[in-house]
Design a protein around this motif. Structure first.
Motif, PDB file in Angstrom:
ATOM      1  N   MET A 178       1.773   1.759  -3.420  1.00 51.76           N
ATOM      2  CA  MET A 178       0.594   2.320  -4.090  1.00 51.76           C
ATOM      3  C   MET A 178       0.367   3.788  -3.722  1.00 51.76           C
ATOM      4  O   MET A 178      -0.437   4.472  -4.335  1.00 51.76           O
ATOM      5  CB  MET A 178      -0.661   1.550  -3.664  1.00 51.76           C
ATOM      6  CG  MET A 178      -0.962   0.313  -4.451  1.00 51.76           C
ATOM      7  SD  MET A 178      -1.262   0.674  -6.167  1.00 51.76           S
ATOM      8  CE  MET A 178      -2.791   1.596  -6.096  1.00 51.76           C
TER       9      MET A 178
ATOM     10  N   TYR B 240     -13.290   0.399 -14.682  1.00 51.06           N
ATOM     11  CA  TYR B 240     -11.901   0.509 -14.241  1.00 51.06           C
ATOM     12  C   TYR B 240     -10.987   0.949 -15.391  1.00 51.06           C
ATOM     13  O   TYR B 240     -10.034   1.698 -15.186  1.00 51.06           O
ATOM     14  CB  TYR B 240     -11.432  -0.819 -13.649  1.00 51.06           C
ATOM     15  CG  TYR B 240     -11.913  -1.059 -12.227  1.00 51.06           C
ATOM     16  CD1 TYR B 240     -11.959  -0.007 -11.321  1.00 51.06           C
ATOM     17  CD2 TYR B 240     -12.318  -2.316 -11.800  1.00 51.06           C
ATOM     18  CE1 TYR B 240     -12.395  -0.215 -10.020  1.00 51.06           C
ATOM     19  CE2 TYR B 240     -12.757  -2.531 -10.489  1.00 51.06           C
ATOM     20  CZ  TYR B 240     -12.787  -1.475  -9.609  1.00 51.06           C
ATOM     21  OH  TYR B 240     -13.215  -1.670  -8.329  1.00 51.06           O
TER      22      TYR B 240
ATOM     23  N   TYR C 210      -3.485  -2.192  -9.670  1.00 50.90           N
ATOM     24  CA  TYR C 210      -3.477  -2.725  -8.309  1.00 50.90           C
ATOM     25  C   TYR C 210      -4.594  -3.730  -8.097  1.00 50.90           C
ATOM     26  O   TYR C 210      -5.741  -3.502  -8.480  1.00 50.90           O
ATOM     27  CB  TYR C 210      -3.620  -1.568  -7.319  1.00 50.90           C
ATOM     28  CG  TYR C 210      -3.671  -1.970  -5.864  1.00 50.90           C
ATOM     29  CD1 TYR C 210      -2.664  -2.737  -5.291  1.00 50.90           C
ATOM     30  CD2 TYR C 210      -4.722  -1.559  -5.051  1.00 50.90           C
ATOM     31  CE1 TYR C 210      -2.701  -3.085  -3.954  1.00 50.90           C
ATOM     32  CE2 TYR C 210      -4.767  -1.912  -3.713  1.00 50.90           C
ATOM     33  CZ  TYR C 210      -3.744  -2.675  -3.161  1.00 50.90           C
ATOM     34  OH  TYR C 210      -3.798  -3.017  -1.848  1.00 50.90           O
TER      35      TYR C 210
ATOM     36  N   ALA D 157      -2.178   8.746  -4.669  1.00 46.88           N
ATOM     37  CA  ALA D 157      -2.162   7.359  -5.128  1.00 46.88           C
ATOM     38  C   ALA D 157      -2.506   7.263  -6.611  1.00 46.88           C
ATOM     39  O   ALA D 157      -2.056   6.357  -7.305  1.00 46.88           O
ATOM     40  CB  ALA D 157      -3.144   6.547  -4.313  1.00 46.88           C
ATOM     41  N   ALA D 158      -3.333   8.206  -7.080  1.00 51.44           N
ATOM     42  CA  ALA D 158      -3.851   8.089  -8.438  1.00 51.44           C
ATOM     43  C   ALA D 158      -2.723   8.124  -9.458  1.00 51.44           C
ATOM     44  O   ALA D 158      -1.995   9.107  -9.559  1.00 51.44           O
ATOM     45  CB  ALA D 158      -4.842   9.216  -8.702  1.00 51.44           C
ATOM     46  N   ASP D 159      -2.544   7.030 -10.178  1.00 48.37           N
ATOM     47  CA  ASP D 159      -1.505   6.961 -11.195  1.00 48.37           C
ATOM     48  C   ASP D 159      -1.939   5.948 -12.251  1.00 48.37           C
ATOM     49  O   ASP D 159      -2.119   4.770 -11.963  1.00 48.37           O
ATOM     50  CB  ASP D 159      -0.178   6.527 -10.556  1.00 48.37           C
ATOM     51  CG  ASP D 159       0.990   6.725 -11.511  1.00 48.37           C
ATOM     52  OD1 ASP D 159       0.762   6.655 -12.743  1.00 48.37           O
ATOM     53  OD2 ASP D 159       2.106   6.942 -11.029  1.00 48.37           O
ATOM     54  N   ASP D 160      -2.128   6.443 -13.460  1.00 45.87           N
ATOM     55  CA  ASP D 160      -2.629   5.565 -14.515  1.00 45.87           C
ATOM     56  C   ASP D 160      -1.625   4.505 -14.931  1.00 45.87           C
ATOM     57  O   ASP D 160      -1.960   3.557 -15.610  1.00 45.87           O
ATOM     58  CB  ASP D 160      -3.027   6.400 -15.749  1.00 45.87           C
ATOM     59  CG  ASP D 160      -4.258   7.239 -15.485  1.00 45.87           C
ATOM     60  OD1 ASP D 160      -4.928   6.967 -14.468  1.00 45.87           O
ATOM     61  OD2 ASP D 160      -4.542   8.142 -16.277  1.00 45.87           O
TER      62      ASP D 160
ATOM     63  N   LEU E 271     -11.473   4.631 -15.862  1.00 50.88           N
ATOM     64  CA  LEU E 271     -10.843   5.379 -14.768  1.00 50.88           C
ATOM     65  C   LEU E 271      -9.343   5.520 -14.983  1.00 50.88           C
ATOM     66  O   LEU E 271      -8.738   6.495 -14.541  1.00 50.88           O
ATOM     67  CB  LEU E 271     -11.081   4.665 -13.443  1.00 50.88           C
ATOM     68  CG  LEU E 271     -12.350   4.991 -12.688  1.00 50.88           C
ATOM     69  CD1 LEU E 271     -12.290   4.390 -11.300  1.00 50.88           C
ATOM     70  CD2 LEU E 271     -12.581   6.491 -12.586  1.00 50.88           C
ATOM     71  N   LYS E 272      -8.754   4.523 -15.643  1.00 51.54           N
ATOM     72  CA  LYS E 272      -7.320   4.597 -15.902  1.00 51.54           C
ATOM     73  C   LYS E 272      -7.017   5.389 -17.177  1.00 51.54           C
ATOM     74  O   LYS E 272      -5.891   5.383 -17.655  1.00 51.54           O
ATOM     75  CB  LYS E 272      -6.749   3.183 -16.050  1.00 51.54           C
ATOM     76  CG  LYS E 272      -6.617   2.445 -14.725  1.00 51.54           C
ATOM     77  CD  LYS E 272      -5.466   2.992 -13.905  1.00 51.54           C
ATOM     78  CE  LYS E 272      -5.288   2.207 -12.609  1.00 51.54           C
ATOM     79  NZ  LYS E 272      -4.479   2.931 -11.633  1.00 51.54           N
ATOM     80  N   GLY E 273      -8.055   5.991 -17.733  1.00 52.94           N
ATOM     81  CA  GLY E 273      -7.847   6.820 -18.910  1.00 52.94           C
ATOM     82  C   GLY E 273      -7.715   6.022 -20.192  1.00 52.94           C
ATOM     83  O   GLY E 273      -7.173   6.491 -21.185  1.00 52.94           O
TER      84      GLY E 273
ATOM     85  N   ARG F 292       0.822  -1.210   0.000  1.00 52.89           N
ATOM     86  CA  ARG F 292       0.000   0.000   0.000  1.00 52.89           C
ATOM     87  C   ARG F 292       0.857   1.261   0.000  1.00 52.89           C
ATOM     88  O   ARG F 292       0.442   2.289  -0.523  1.00 52.89           O
ATOM     89  CB  ARG F 292      -0.929   0.003   1.212  1.00 52.89           C
ATOM     90  CG  ARG F 292      -2.082  -0.949   1.047  1.00 52.89           C
ATOM     91  CD  ARG F 292      -2.986  -0.885   2.231  1.00 52.89           C
ATOM     92  NE  ARG F 292      -4.147  -1.745   2.047  1.00 52.89           N
ATOM     93  CZ  ARG F 292      -4.981  -2.066   3.009  1.00 52.89           C
ATOM     94  NH1 ARG F 292      -4.794  -1.586   4.215  1.00 52.89           N
ATOM     95  NH2 ARG F 292      -6.010  -2.841   2.772  1.00 52.89           N
TER      96      ARG F 292
ATOM     97  N   ILE G  72      -1.177   4.625  -1.144  1.00 51.04           N
ATOM     98  CA  ILE G  72      -2.437   4.727  -0.404  1.00 51.04           C
ATOM     99  C   ILE G  72      -2.094   5.060   1.046  1.00 51.04           C
ATOM    100  O   ILE G  72      -2.769   5.830   1.709  1.00 51.04           O
ATOM    101  CB  ILE G  72      -3.205   3.386  -0.483  1.00 51.04           C
ATOM    102  CG1 ILE G  72      -3.740   3.182  -1.888  1.00 51.04           C
ATOM    103  CG2 ILE G  72      -4.349   3.362   0.505  1.00 51.04           C
ATOM    104  CD1 ILE G  72      -4.351   1.819  -2.109  1.00 51.04           C
TER     105      ILE G  72
ATOM    106  N   VAL H 284       0.005   2.607 -12.888  1.00 49.88           N
ATOM    107  CA  VAL H 284       0.080   1.557 -11.881  1.00 49.88           C
ATOM    108  C   VAL H 284      -1.255   0.815 -11.807  1.00 49.88           C
ATOM    109  O   VAL H 284      -2.313   1.435 -11.746  1.00 49.88           O
ATOM    110  CB  VAL H 284       0.401   2.156 -10.488  1.00 49.88           C
ATOM    111  CG1 VAL H 284       0.504   1.060  -9.441  1.00 49.88           C
ATOM    112  CG2 VAL H 284       1.686   2.966 -10.544  1.00 49.88           C
TER     113      VAL H 284
END
Lengths: 313, 442
Positions: free
Chosen positions: A50, A99, A79, A72-75, A102-104, A47, A52, A77
């Motif tokens: 990550m 999902y 998880y 934490a937000a990173d396209d 969300l990751k673009g 974590r 988080i 990575v």
């Protein structure tokens, strides 16, 4: 180049130290295995990678994909949290699409279909998550972690709850991720999986690093102190043989740990007195054995670099 | 921003596609409308068994009037409908005279009380004692009263009914004694009604238009309906956020989400999704109400001029309360714990109900203005004030929007901080003190 670099990082929850002065480096394109007993700090470390969780303030630092940012937000990575992680009421296809978006990810439709097919889930695409078996849900979760082709994939116990067939499917998928250039970090309780799949193995025990390196380098530290033997005839007790420190009985096969100065020829001679020896192999300890030596040390066990006492509430 | 929309769309779909949402959408009007219909239907479903009443008349002049009135009532008033549909909807009142002489007064009342206590359908249910000086009150006020005795204190139909014929007869007798003509007195004392009208204005042609008769009922029901709608939208639209956040938290979905979306965007996405849900509900109900009101011929009462204000206020209300519900969902670890934190938020949400009637009656009073500028109550109370003709100056709802907006930003900000920390906490819920610390320290 390292994808993840952790230097001297500590994380406490209240008075409990989950991770203590930890350092590790994950090279790009490697499969990096986390092992360790339950509650030893694996998930906390994952974590933190990550982002988080953030480490305690101090000199330690965490660098992921070359960045030290806080969110934490990173396209780049992906998880997979330990079990769960899916909306129960959503359909499989919808949640994967969600999902991916969300990751673009824009061309998610084909990706979702090809992943579903590959994981043998095509028939379940329009079923709700709550209708899936545990193994199937685990596979859906895996897809959701890798759907956007992340550079770094973090999987928290991905093989838990999978039957051998599905475990193979997942293993192949992980290996292919590496082939395509992704770096994979995963935690597992299955030592055989770690031995076979990981380029590098990292063991954490009571919040501290106890093993870190290739399987060979780890085994070398323990030397060739293990004998695997099969002896016909009953009623023989290998513990009575001089120089044998510990016997692990697997039923058909016995693993004997011998003390450093013992001559294996003497042991063989003693064994031959007990019965007909059909198998005699001098080898390095298995990862399983090393794990047990660290996590359940017995008086005669000398664990290199692990003889520490941590404040463990 | 794009990710926020992705979250909002999912949140909206998850809420709207659920069976529970459809159920609420359909059930709410049925429950509210149904309760009115049931009350109407049950209104006449009373016991029609005969009720016997004993009358002790110390004046000796009033019993006949009661008996005559009872007869008229039993033959006409207790029936509804005509011809074949005619049916009895109320019980008959059977009066019996009890001779006041003989026993002393106290003993007589005791004997009658014993008869009532028997609770026998053939026996009397109540008795009335008419004092001797009722027609011409003397020095002893005890003798100038009419006493109604019964063992069923909540049943007041007999008491209310019997007061009519008795008073009428007493008045008659008093007028006779004073040598006054009953007809002249009735005409002289007739009350004049006061009509409730709007204001007179001038139309395009320059003619002065007549003032419209105002419909007091419509002027109360329209604001009330809007207030209830807004309250319902907050309940249905915002409170599921508690469950939604809790699900994400306990199922570790939050960890995956936070790996893709910054916490504030995630929260805003959920809020925007819920505003969408609330707008859906409002659209369905307002269109439905518009249609129903038109069909019923009351089209002019539909508050079309404030629909936009309503939409703005209810969206703000959903944002304001929704952010609080999100904070609650993030701070607790199970639904049971959530309940204890949801209750105070709900109480704040329904608080305008305590003052709404005063606000409706005097929407322009400074009390109403002050109340409607307290942000948690603003959406509902400001709407109510706007719904009552002639409305209020535009600066007031604008100021209200500004204050609610500021409060909403503060709530969203605080909730965002609680959300960020709480969503990753496992095992135990946060205490209120802890939450305050998260808000202040970040």
């Amino acid at each position: 180049m390292n994808v993840v670099e952790i230097e001297n990082v500590t994380k406490t929850f209240g008075r409990f130290t989950a991770v203590n002065a930890l350092s590790l480096a994950v090279p790009k394109g490697s499969i990096y295995g986390f092992i360790g007993p339950n509650g030893s700090g694996k998930t906390t470390t994952l974590r933190m990678i990550m982002r988080i969780y953030h480490p305690d303030p101090g000199p330690g630092r965490i660098r992921v994909l070359g960045e030290t940012k806080q969110t934490a937000a990173d396209d780049r990575v992906g998880y997979l949290p330990e079990e769960r992680g899916l909306y129960k009421k959503m359909k499989v296809r919808d949640i994967l699409r969600f999902y991916a978006e969300l990751k673009g990810c824009r061309d998610f439709k084909d990706r979702v279909n090809s992943w579903l097919e590959r994981m043998g889930l095509s028939e379940w695409a329009d079923k709700k998550v709550e209708a899936l078996s545990k193994g199937m849900a685990q596979k859906v979760q895996f897809i959701s972690a890798v759907i956007a082709d992340p550079e770094l994939v973090i999987l928290d116990e991905p093989f838990t709850g999978l039957d051998p067939v599905n475990a193979d499917v997942l293993r192949d998928a992980v290996l292919e991720l590496r082939k395509n250039g992704s770096t994979v970090i995963f935690s597992t309780h299955d030592m055989a999986v770690a031995e076979r799949m990981c380029d590098l193995i990292f063991m954490i025990y009571k919040g501290e690093k106890v093993l870190d390196g290739t399987l060979e380098s780890i085994q070398d530290r323990y030397g060739t102190d293990t004998l695997r033997v099969k002896v016909e005839g009953n009623g023989f007790d290998a513990r009575t043989i001089p120089g044998v420190e510990k016997v692990t009985d697997f039923g058909k096969l016995q693993e004997l740990r011998i003390s450093p100065q013992t001559d294996t020829q003497d042991v063989l001679a003693e064994l031959m007195k007990c019965g007909r020896v059909t198998h005699f192999e001098l080898t390095t300890p298995s990862l399983h054995d090393i794990f047990v030596r660290i996590a359940r040390p017995e008086p005669q066990d000398v664990v290199p670099g692990a003889a520490r006492e941590t404040a463990h509430a | 921003m794009r990710k926020m929309i992705v979250v909002a769309v999912r949140e909206y779909q998850a809420a709207v596609k659920s069976k529970a949402f459809l159920m609420t959408l359909v059930a709410m009007p049925i429950l509210w409308g149904g309760s009115i219909v049931v009350q109407m239907a049950m209104r006449n479903k009373v016991d029609t068994k005969d009720k016997r009443i004993a009358v002790v008349d110390y004046t000796d002049h009033l019993y006949d009037a009661v008996a005559a009135a009872a007869q008229v009532r039993n033959e006409k008033d207790i029936f509804e409908g005509e011809g074949a549909d005619r049916k009895q909807v109320k019980p008959r009142f059977l009066v019996e005279r009890v001779d006041p002489r003989g026993d002393d007064a106290a003993k007589a009342r005791l004997a009658l009380s014993e008869r009532v206590r028997k609770a026998d359908s053939k026996e009397i249910m109540a008795f009335v004692v008419i004092g001797a000086d009722v027609i011409r009150p003397g020095p002893d006020p005890a003798n100038a009263s009419i006493d109604y005795h019964s063992n069923s204190p909540t049943y007041d139909d007999i008491q209310h009914w019997i007061a009519g014929p008795l008073n009428e007869r007493v008045q008659q007798l008093r007028l006779q004694a004073a040598n006054l003509d009953a007809g002249i007195v009735a005409a002289a004392t007739k009350r004049v009604p006061v009509a409730n009208l709007g204001l007179v204005s001038r139309d395009e042609a320059g003619n002065i238009t007549e003032a419209e008769k105002t419909n007091e009922l419509a002027n109360i029901f329209v604001p009330m309906g809007l207030m209830m709608l807004m309250l319902m939208v907050v309940m249905v639209g915002a409170s599921p956020l508690v469950q939604s956040v809790l699900e994400e938290k306990t199922l570790r979905i939050a960890e995956v989400l936070l790996g893709s979306v910054p916490p504030f965007q995630l929260m805003m996405g959920k809020l925007v999704g819920m505003v969408g849900v609330s707008l859906t509900i409002v659209t369905v109900y307002l269109v439905g109400a518009f249609y129903a009101i038109h069909q019923a011929g009351f089209g002019s009462f539909f508050p079309a001029h404030i629909v936009w204000w309503f939409v703005i206020f209810q969206s703000l209300a959903v944002l304001m309360y929704g952010s609080l519900f999100i904070a609650v969902g993030a701070a607790v670890s199970d639904m049971k714990e959530a309940q204890s934190l949801v209750t105070p938020v709900m109480l704040i949400a329904v608080s305008p109900m305590f003052v709404w009637i005063n606000v409706v009656k005097e929407p322009s009073s400074s009390f109403a203005l002050a109340m409607s500028l307290i942000p948690p109550a603003t959406p509902m109370l400001m709407t109510i004030r706007q719904a009552v003709p002639p409305g209020i100056p535009t600066w007031q709802p604008l100021l209200g929007i500004l204050l609610v907006l500021l409060t909403t930003v503060a709530c969203v900000f605080a909730a965002g901080r609680i959300f960020r920390v709480g969503i990753l906490m496992q095992g135990k819920g946060a205490k209120v003190g802890e939450m305050m610390r998260w808000v202040l320290r970040g």
